[in-house]
Motif scaffolding. Structure first.
Motif, PDB file in Angstrom:
ATOM      1  N   ILE A  22       0.872  -1.175   0.000  1.00 29.75           N
ATOM      2  CA  ILE A  22       0.000   0.000   0.000  1.00 29.75           C
ATOM      3  C   ILE A  22       0.911   1.229   0.000  1.00 29.75           C
ATOM      4  N   HIS A  23       0.815   2.018  -1.060  1.00 28.20           N
ATOM      5  CA  HIS A  23       1.555   3.297  -1.092  1.00 28.20           C
ATOM      6  C   HIS A  23       0.696   4.283  -0.331  1.00 28.20           C
ATOM      7  N   ILE A  24       1.209   4.814   0.764  1.00 24.44           N
ATOM      8  CA  ILE A  24       0.345   5.650   1.584  1.00 24.44           C
ATOM      9  C   ILE A  24      -0.107   6.890   0.807  1.00 24.44           C
ATOM     10  N   ASP A  49      -1.938   3.061 -18.508  1.00 20.30           N
ATOM     11  CA  ASP A  49      -0.767   2.291 -18.096  1.00 20.30           C
ATOM     12  C   ASP A  49      -0.217   2.913 -16.812  1.00 20.30           C
ATOM     13  N   LEU A  50       0.893   2.376 -16.324  1.00 22.04           N
ATOM     14  CA  LEU A  50       1.452   2.861 -15.060  1.00 22.04           C
ATOM     15  C   LEU A  50       1.799   4.351 -15.130  1.00 22.04           C
ATOM     16  N   GLN A  51       2.461   4.774 -16.202  1.00 20.52           N
ATOM     17  CA  GLN A  51       2.909   6.181 -16.268  1.00 20.52           C
ATOM     18  C   GLN A  51       1.728   7.153 -16.236  1.00 20.52           C
ATOM     19  N   SER A  52       0.647   6.808 -16.905  1.00 21.26           N
ATOM     20  CA  SER A  52      -0.516   7.721 -16.931  1.00 21.26           C
ATOM     21  C   SER A  52      -1.077   7.895 -15.524  1.00 21.26           C
ATOM     22  N   PHE A  53      -0.961   6.856 -14.706  1.00 26.65           N
ATOM     23  CA  PHE A  53      -1.363   6.962 -13.302  1.00 26.65           C
ATOM     24  C   PHE A  53      -0.356   7.786 -12.506  1.00 26.65           C
ATOM     25  N   LEU A  54       0.937   7.506 -12.692  1.00 22.54           N
ATOM     26  CA  LEU A  54       1.959   8.173 -11.878  1.00 22.54           C
ATOM     27  C   LEU A  54       1.892   9.690 -12.037  1.00 22.54           C
ATOM     28  N   ASP A  55       1.575  10.164 -13.227  1.00 20.03           N
ATOM     29  CA  ASP A  55       1.500  11.617 -13.454  1.00 20.03           C
ATOM     30  C   ASP A  55       0.466  12.248 -12.512  1.00 20.03           C
ATOM     31  N   LEU A  96      11.280  -0.209  -4.021  1.00 20.79           N
ATOM     32  CA  LEU A  96      11.604   0.452  -5.289  1.00 20.79           C
ATOM     33  C   LEU A  96      10.311   0.590  -6.076  1.00 20.79           C
ATOM     34  N   ASP A  97       9.941   1.844  -6.392  1.00 19.55           N
ATOM     35  CA  ASP A  97       8.686   2.021  -7.128  1.00 19.55           C
ATOM     36  C   ASP A  97       8.840   3.094  -8.201  1.00 19.55           C
ATOM     37  N   SER A  98       7.713   3.514  -8.770  1.00 21.08           N
ATOM     38  CA  SER A  98       7.642   4.442  -9.906  1.00 21.08           C
ATOM     39  C   SER A  98       7.869   3.686 -11.232  1.00 21.08           C
ATOM     40  N   ALA A  99       8.257   4.424 -12.275  1.00 22.40           N
ATOM     41  CA  ALA A  99       8.238   3.876 -13.639  1.00 22.40           C
ATOM     42  C   ALA A  99       9.175   2.672 -13.797  1.00 22.40           C
ATOM     43  N   GLY A 150       8.062  -6.893 -12.359  1.00 24.03           N
ATOM     44  CA  GLY A 150       7.089  -7.721 -13.070  1.00 24.03           C
ATOM     45  C   GLY A 150       5.669  -7.223 -12.911  1.00 24.03           C
ATOM     46  N   GLU A 151       5.522  -5.892 -12.809  1.00 24.55           N
ATOM     47  CA  GLU A 151       4.179  -5.290 -12.870  1.00 24.55           C
ATOM     48  C   GLU A 151       3.875  -5.091 -14.363  1.00 24.55           C
ATOM     49  N   GLU A 152       4.676  -4.235 -15.005  1.00 17.37           N
ATOM     50  CA  GLU A 152       4.644  -4.111 -16.466  1.00 17.37           C
ATOM     51  C   GLU A 152       5.916  -4.690 -17.070  1.00 17.37           C
ATOM     52  N   ASP A 195       7.086  -7.090  -5.283  1.00 18.68           N
ATOM     53  CA  ASP A 195       5.824  -6.373  -5.371  1.00 18.68           C
ATOM     54  C   ASP A 195       5.266  -6.504  -6.793  1.00 18.68           C
ATOM     55  N   HIS A 196       4.067  -6.989  -6.879  1.00 19.43           N
ATOM     56  CA  HIS A 196       3.361  -7.382  -8.116  1.00 19.43           C
ATOM     57  C   HIS A 196       3.860  -8.775  -8.540  1.00 19.43           C
ATOM     58  N   GLY A 197       4.813  -8.831  -9.468  1.00 14.65           N
ATOM     59  CA  GLY A 197       5.342 -10.128  -9.885  1.00 14.65           C
ATOM     60  C   GLY A 197       4.415 -10.922 -10.795  1.00 14.65           C
ATOM     61  N   LEU A 233      -6.977  -5.013  -8.266  1.00 10.39           N
ATOM     62  CA  LEU A 233      -7.687  -3.861  -8.849  1.00 10.39           C
ATOM     63  C   LEU A 233      -6.713  -2.917  -9.550  1.00 10.39           C
ATOM     64  N   SER A 234      -5.521  -2.754  -8.989  1.00 12.01           N
ATOM     65  CA  SER A 234      -4.491  -1.944  -9.631  1.00 12.01           C
ATOM     66  C   SER A 234      -4.186  -2.484 -11.027  1.00 12.01           C
ATOM     67  N   ASN A 235      -4.016  -3.795 -11.115  1.00 12.01           N
ATOM     68  CA  ASN A 235      -3.661  -4.402 -12.403  1.00 12.01           C
ATOM     69  C   ASN A 235      -4.743  -4.184 -13.459  1.00 12.01           C
ATOM     70  N   LYS A 245      -6.967  -1.492 -13.381  1.00 13.94           N
ATOM     71  CA  LYS A 245      -7.009  -0.042 -13.670  1.00 13.94           C
ATOM     72  C   LYS A 245      -5.828   0.388 -14.533  1.00 13.94           C
ATOM     73  N   LEU A 246      -4.677  -0.271 -14.370  1.00 11.97           N
ATOM     74  CA  LEU A 246      -3.493   0.116 -15.152  1.00 11.97           C
ATOM     75  C   LEU A 246      -3.329  -0.764 -16.400  1.00 11.97           C
ATOM     76  N   CYS A 247      -4.382  -1.525 -16.715  1.00 11.36           N
ATOM     77  CA  CYS A 247      -4.458  -2.282 -17.967  1.00 11.36           C
ATOM     78  C   CYS A 247      -3.381  -3.364 -18.099  1.00 11.36           C
ATOM     79  N   SER A 274      -3.856  -3.577  -1.933  1.00 12.18           N
ATOM     80  CA  SER A 274      -4.637  -2.545  -2.639  1.00 12.18           C
ATOM     81  C   SER A 274      -3.786  -1.554  -3.444  1.00 12.18           C
ATOM     82  N   ASP A 275      -2.477  -1.501  -3.220  1.00  3.82           N
ATOM     83  CA  ASP A 275      -1.564  -0.651  -4.002  1.00  3.82           C
ATOM     84  C   ASP A 275      -1.844   0.847  -3.770  1.00  3.82           C
ATOM     85  N   ASP A 276      -2.766   1.400  -4.550  1.00  2.00           N
ATOM     86  CA  ASP A 276      -3.119   2.826  -4.420  1.00  2.00           C
ATOM     87  C   ASP A 276      -4.644   2.917  -4.376  1.00  2.00           C
ATOM     88  N   PRO A 277      -5.229   2.552  -3.241  1.00  2.00           N
ATOM     89  CA  PRO A 277      -6.683   2.310  -3.222  1.00  2.00           C
ATOM     90  C   PRO A 277      -7.551   3.501  -3.578  1.00  2.00           C
TER      91      PRO A 277
HETATM   92  N1  ADE Z   1       3.889   4.064  -7.078  1.00  2.00           N
HETATM   93  C1  ADE Z   1       2.642   4.029  -6.602  1.00  2.00           C
HETATM   94  N2  ADE Z   1       1.978   2.986  -7.111  1.00  2.00           N
HETATM   95  C2  ADE Z   1       2.838   2.331  -7.923  1.00  2.00           C
HETATM   96  C3  ADE Z   1       2.747   1.170  -8.726  1.00  2.00           C
HETATM   97  N3  ADE Z   1       1.637   0.445  -8.819  1.00  2.00           N
HETATM   98  N4  ADE Z   1       3.826   0.812  -9.444  1.00  2.00           N
HETATM   99  C4  ADE Z   1       4.940   1.531  -9.374  1.00  2.00           C
HETATM  100  N5  ADE Z   1       5.072   2.617  -8.645  1.00  2.00           N
HETATM  101  C5  ADE Z   1       4.037   3.022  -7.916  1.00  2.00           C
END
Ligand code: ADE
Ligand code: ZN
Length: 341
Positions: free
Chosen positions: A22-24, A60-66, A172-175, A203-205, A224-226, A251-253, A255-257, A281-284
């Motif tokens: 869970i990313h707070i 995708d992930l980047q469109s969410f991160l923005d 380790l997170d983000s793109a 192994g998310e994308e 994380d993910h995998g 649900l994250s998977n 929403k991020l296609c 929940s990742d980013d609920p």
């Molecule tokens: N930061 C917040 N949520 C993330 C995710 N699902 N993947 C990578 N970085 C993130």
């Protein structure tokens, strides 16, 4: 959408669980974003809550991160971090999450001039209050932003040194794609030297080779993910053999296609392969629901059963970073709940 047996749904909702992914900052609901923007005089690109929420359509992930980094721009003071985290803990309590390991992204805040100390003060006070008033246990995992460079990660590790008693590990997170784990091999080694535990998004994308990289170069204890691991049978065999937990976020998977629809999600195959999968929940606030929503939608779409639920709950506690003694206590709570329900 498949329906879920009401008795199974009740069982899922009441089951004691741990949340390990869970990313707070991803729990920041649009209403709180607007309230904090007003409190802090921060200007947002959206006129109101509804228009912000309407922008939560990701490709995708980047469109969410923005959007996620824009949302976090309202966090300035310890009280802001406190209010955000305590709101999450209330949701956790409602979903019978009794232990949570929270990711936080210090660089998202220090880059804007927010002191590391302000982040820590707010998160810690929320943790203490959540334990006292809600009975929710928690730990903090500090994530490095992988789109930034190794030097920036080292600077962040340096800032964390006064707080090593309050931070259980690094992540380790983000793109992901284009930022392989090997980029952070040295900073993970330094974190390990400081006694920190470690996880990484992989192994998310990104491809299975990133999961191998997280295990080999970063020596992480959880992935994380995998979900891309199934593309590589030798990797699956390794993850099973080494009993590496995967913190899956259904649900994250969607929403991020990563998968088109929940019925296509591979969680059932991951469990059938003997992988130590968990639900999270990742980013609920951005992905349509907290823990129980993830459980309910996944179980409905994939036809999972009570045994799967028990396995997922047990995996969440076994995969956590608490002591063996605390794990045994949590597992006893799962057992007691199952005997009574
Ligand atoms: N930061 C917040 N949520 C993330 C995710 N699902 N993947 C990578 N970085 C993130
Ligand atoms: Zn994540």
């Amino acid at each position: 959408m498949n329906t879920l047996d009401p008795a199974l749904e009740k069982f899922l909702r009441g089951l004691p669980k741990a949340e390990l992914h869970i990313h707070i900052e991803g729990s920041l609901e649009p209403e709180l974003i607007f309230a904090l923007a007003q409190r802090n005089g921060v200007k947002l690109d959206y006129p109101d809550v509804d228009s912000l929420r309407a922008a939560y359509a990701f490709s995708d992930l980047q469109s969410f991160l923005d959007i996620y980094y824009a949302g976090a721009s309202v966090l300035l003071k310890p009280a802001d971090f406190h209010d955000m985290a305590y709101a999450y803990f209330e949701r956790a309590r409602a979903d019978n999450v009794i232990h949570a390991e929270l990711f936080f992204d210090p660089q998202t805040h220090t880059e804007r001039g927010v002191p590391f100390a302000a982040v820590m003060e707010g998160l810690k006070s929320a943790q203490v209050k959540a334990k006292a008033e809600l009975g929710v246990d928690s730990e903090l995992i500090m994530c490095f932003l992988r789109h930034l460079d190794e030097d920036a990660a080292f600077e962040t590790l340096e800032l964390a040194k006064p707080y090593l008693d309050d931070i259980i590990g690094v992540g380790l997170d983000s793109a992901e794609v284009g930022n392989p784990p090997e980029k952070f091999e040295r900073v993970y080694a330094a974190a390990r030297e400081l006694g920190l535990r470690s996880v990484a998004h992989a192994g998310e994308e990104g491809p299975p080779s990133y999961i191998h990289g997280a295990l080999d170069a970063l020596k992480v204890e959880r992935i994380d993910h995998g979900v891309q691991s199934l593309k590589d049978p030798a990797l699956v065999e390794r993850l099973v053999r080494e009993q590496i937990p995967l913190t899956v976020c259904p649900l994250s998977n969607i929403k991020l296609c990563v998968f088109k629809q929940m019925a296509d999600h591979n969680l059932r195959e991951l469990l059938d392969a003997g992988l130590v999968a968990t639900i999270n929940s990742d980013d609920p606030a951005y992905f349509g629901g907290y823990m129980n929503q993830n459980f309910v939608e996944t179980f409905a779409a994939l036809g999972l059963n009570r045994e799967h639920a028990i396995t997922l709950a047990e995996n969440s506690f076994r995969g956590s970073f608490v002591s063996a003694e605390r794990k045994a206590g949590y597992l006893a709570q799962v057992e007691a709940y199952c005997a009574a329900n």
